[in-house]
Design an enzyme around this catalytic site. Structure first.
Site, PDB file in Angstrom:
ATOM      1  N   HIS A 123      32.993  36.227  44.304  1.00 54.20           N
ATOM      2  CA  HIS A 123      34.422  36.382  43.964  1.00 54.20           C
ATOM      3  C   HIS A 123      34.864  37.841  44.016  1.00 54.20           C
ATOM      4  O   HIS A 123      35.891  38.191  43.440  1.00 54.20           O
ATOM      5  CB  HIS A 123      34.714  35.789  42.581  1.00 54.20           C
ATOM      6  CG  HIS A 123      34.615  34.283  42.550  1.00 54.20           C
ATOM      7  ND1 HIS A 123      34.548  33.546  41.387  1.00 54.20           N
ATOM      8  CD2 HIS A 123      34.585  33.369  43.563  1.00 54.20           C
ATOM      9  CE1 HIS A 123      34.475  32.250  41.681  1.00 54.20           C
ATOM     10  NE2 HIS A 123      34.476  32.127  42.989  1.00 54.20           N
ATOM     11  N   CYS A 135      42.846  55.146  56.025  1.00 57.65           N
ATOM     12  CA  CYS A 135      43.948  55.130  57.004  1.00 57.65           C
ATOM     13  C   CYS A 135      45.177  55.900  56.528  1.00 57.65           C
ATOM     14  O   CYS A 135      46.166  55.995  57.250  1.00 57.65           O
ATOM     15  CB  CYS A 135      44.331  53.697  57.371  1.00 57.65           C
ATOM     16  SG  CYS A 135      45.146  52.795  56.037  1.00 57.65           S
ATOM     17  N   THR A 146      28.310  29.352  33.314  1.00 60.94           N
ATOM     18  CA  THR A 146      29.514  28.988  34.074  1.00 60.94           C
ATOM     19  C   THR A 146      29.959  27.589  33.670  1.00 60.94           C
ATOM     20  O   THR A 146      29.129  26.704  33.453  1.00 60.94           O
ATOM     21  CB  THR A 146      29.291  29.128  35.600  1.00 60.94           C
ATOM     22  OG1 THR A 146      30.473  28.702  36.281  1.00 60.94           O
ATOM     23  CG2 THR A 146      28.101  28.351  36.103  1.00 60.94           C
ATOM     24  N   ALA A 152      23.053  33.135  26.306  1.00 62.96           N
ATOM     25  CA  ALA A 152      22.303  33.566  27.494  1.00 62.96           C
ATOM     26  C   ALA A 152      21.238  34.611  27.148  1.00 62.96           C
ATOM     27  O   ALA A 152      20.141  34.579  27.717  1.00 62.96           O
ATOM     28  CB  ALA A 152      23.274  34.120  28.539  1.00 62.96           C
TER      29      ALA A 152
END
Ligand code: OAD
Length: 244
Positions: free
Chosen positions: A117, A147, A185, A228
């Site tokens: 992502h 640029c 997730t 986690a």
């Protein structure tokens, strides 16, 4: 000598792995999408309507992401990547596929990593198509260092309605995987939410490590629920000592 059963591991991570580092998740109570309308700040149409609002949202998140540190879960995945070839042989590999736009996996030491992502700490000049490291703020007046045009620089983030990055490479790694682990997730956003089904079809063992059952928890062969920072290091130890 210990002996991992697995040698081709693909790990999908989401916002939950960074939660204990202090970064908000999206869909938990009080998460990012409870505070902001994603259609305003995370779509190409929202950017066209109000670029300054979108820049302010990502400037805030970019600054915040630079104040946090990896936690034990990020570090455990980096350890797994380093140790697996030592016990499972040359050619054994771990790929981390993250939906997260923070840089905590690389800070922790993961090297075989793709940001599907995009990345907060990168800019994309849509005029000259250059992508570049970026740690400061951006605005509609930002001049592209390549640029020299202004008005074309945007966060290198995949917005809703845009194609995630590296999909072909991810598909080929999942196809060859013998272990697929999904961490932190909610399983709401495709194509990432479909990876577990692809991994099952490929014959991989599938594992969910999440605070609570995700949308697709029933698709996994093995699930462990908890923070986690606790359940990921424990699971990594078990992969490395061959007990799973
Ligand atoms: P979500 O916010 O949808 O889900 C986060 C998941 O992490 C939830 O299932 C939580 O239960 C879990 N979680 C929370 N704290 C945790 C902890 N300490 N330990 C383990 N798990 C925990 O975030 P994602 O699934 O990453 O895309 O969201 C996917 C995508 O949707 C994001 O990449 C973003 C978002 O919109 C874009 O912006 C394009």
């Amino acid at each position: 000598m210990s002996n991992s059963r697995y040698s081709r591991i693909v790990i999908l991570t989401g916002a939950g792995i960074s939660a204990e580092s202090g970064l908000a998740t999206f869909r938990d109570k009080g998460g990012v999408w409870a505070q902001y309308d994603y259609q305003e700040v995370a779509t190409p149409e929202g950017f066209e309507r109000n670029p300054e609002k979108v820049h302010a949202f990502y400037n805030m998140r970019r600054r915040n992401a630079q104040t946090v540190q990896p936690n034990a879960a990020h570090r455990a995945l980096a350890l797994l990547e380093r140790e697996l070839p030592l016990i499972a042989g040359v050619g054994a590999e771990v790929l981390v596929v993250t939906q997260n736009v923070d840089n905590l996996h690389e800070t922790a030491g993961s090297r075989h990593l793709v940001h599907m992502h995009g990345e907060l700490m990168k800019a994309w000049c849509t005029y000259c198509d250059t992508r570049m490291p970026w740690i400061g703020d951006m605005s509609s007046a930002t001049v592209c260092p390549t640029c020299s045009a202004s008005g074309g620089v945007r966060p290198d983030i995949v917005w809703f309605g845009e194609m995630p990055y590296h999909l072909e490479m991810i598909a080929s790694k999942i196809d060859a995987a013998d272990l697929f682990i999904s961490i932190g997730t909610s399983g709401n956003v495709y194509p990432a939410a479909g990876f577990v089904s692809d991994a099952r079809r490929a014959g991989a063992h599938t594992v969910e490590l999440n605070l609570e059952p995700s949308e697709g928890a029933c698709l996994f062969a093995e699930v462990h629920h908890g923070p986690a920072s606790e359940i990921v290091p424990t699971y990594v130890d078990r992969v490395l000592d061959g007990s799973v």
